[in-house]
Scaffold this active site. Structure first.
Site, PDB file in Angstrom:
ATOM      1  N   GLU A  77       0.838  -1.208   0.000  1.00  0.00           N
ATOM      2  CA  GLU A  77       0.000   0.000   0.000  1.00  0.00           C
ATOM      3  C   GLU A  77       0.870   1.254   0.000  1.00  0.00           C
ATOM      4  OE1 GLU A  77      -2.979   0.106   3.114  1.00  0.00           O
ATOM      5  OE2 GLU A  77      -3.169   2.280   2.958  1.00  0.00           O
ATOM      6  N   ARG A  78       1.959   1.213   0.749  1.00  0.00           N
ATOM      7  CA  ARG A  78       2.819   2.405   0.829  1.00  0.00           C
ATOM      8  C   ARG A  78       3.551   2.649  -0.489  1.00  0.00           C
ATOM      9  NH1 ARG A  78       3.982   0.871   7.126  1.00  0.00           N
ATOM     10  NH2 ARG A  78       2.013   1.774   7.806  1.00  0.00           N
TER      11      ARG A  78
END
Ligand SMILES: Cc1cc2nc3c(=O)[nH]c(=O)nc-3n(C[C@H](O)[C@H](O)[C@H](O)COP(=O)(O)OP(=O)(O)OC[C@H]3O[C@@H](n4cnc5c(N)ncnc54)[C@H](O)[C@@H]3O)c2cc1C
Length: 265
Positions: A124-125
């Site tokens: 996600e990052r």
């Protein structure tokens, strides 16, 4: 990654097709940066939940909680929350009471949700970093165009060295962030743990989006403060980058941990 073929077919395929809107509920009223404080629980025999969350959820047709189960009914959306930015993506306070979930909707193994989520955070990052590169490039480009045609004191705003040097510096920073992202993704694809690089890239993306949007908005003068131009929207929307998916301070703590300089409790 951990869901069954049936779950992917039932939930993932329509989500990717745009037929379902999905959301991921991690944050609770009493647990944000410290994900380990989550209070809600799954009772596998009763198949019920009771919890309270503030997440990206209004209008979602499926919901995925940290226990990594999928369900879609019995959820009470209490209040849609008005926000500074990201207004096309609703955020709401929601409550769960006696929500029944079929056992087949459990993603992966019971009790592994926290571990799965920690793994997911890296993806996600990195994804988050990738999503801000084009907006930053766009805003720098639009600012170049605007300041080139906007004349103040007989010359284009762009002709002031403080303006074109700053834009050049910001463009350089964006390229550096892109390089870090490519390095982290290449290592990830090779199967390495990229927690440190993903956290560094996320931290830098949060900082840089604030710098780019703030500096560029200034060069638009009063127009930059209006809703008529894209820069003001990005100024609001991209502010989330330093908060959502783990705050800047959380990224710093992770990096410190990997550098072995975080004081132990
Ligand atoms: C628009 C929006 C969309 C969101 N979407 C989702 C979603 O889809 N799903 C979801 O689960 N959540 C979502 N969130 C929640 C988001 O992930 C949390 O807001 C974020 O993780 C921070 O948690 P918190 O708000 O509880 O801040 P807190 O944990 O209360 O932190 C408050 C402040 O303390 C700082 N802090 C914490 N630890 C330290 C430390 N060690 N040193 C110094 N400072 C520290 C934090 O960095 C922060 O600045 C969303 C939030 C917003 C605003």
């Amino acid at each position: 990654r951990f869901g069954s073929h049936e779950l992917k077919k039932q939930f993932l395929v329509p989500t990717i097709a745009g037929d379902f809107v999905a959301c991921l509920g991690i944050s609770e009223a009493g647990a944000g940066s410290d994900v380990s404080l989550l209070s809600w629980n799954v009772h596998s025999h009763l198949q019920t939940f009771l919890s309270e969350n503030i997440v990206h959820v209004h209008g979602a047709s499926i919901f995925c909680e940290l226990s990594h189960t999928l369900f879609s009914s019995g959820i009470h959306v209490a209040k849609k929350i008005d926000k500074l930015g990201m207004r096309s993506s609703d955020t709401a306070q929601i409550f769960f009471e006696d929500v029944r979930v079929p056992c087949k909707n459990l993603i992966g193994e019971e009790g592994k949700g926290f571990t799965y989520q920690m793994l997911q955070f890296q993806e996600e990052r990195l994804w988050g970093v990738a999503t801000v590169l084009t907006p930053m490039e766009t805003i720098i480009g639009e600012t170049v165009d605007y300041t080139r045609q906007r004349k103040v004191f007989g010359q284009p705003v762009l002709h002031n060295q403080t303006v074109h040097f700053r834009l050049a510096e910001l463009a350089t920073e964006v390229e550096l962030l892109r390089s870090l992202l490519h390095r982290a993704v290449a290592l990830y694809v090779e199967g390495n743990d990229v927690t440190k690089f993903a956290s560094m890239a996320k931290l830098k993306a949060g900082r840089l989006t604030r710098e780019v949007t703030d500096s560029c908005l200034q060069f638009w003068g009063g127009m930059g403060f209006t809703s008529e131009v894209l820069v003001s929207r990005f100024y609001r929307d991209l502010r989330l980058m330093s908060i959502g998916g783990g705050t800047d301070e959380t990224m710093l703590s992770i990096i410190c941990k990997y550098m072995d300089i975080l004081p132990r409790k």
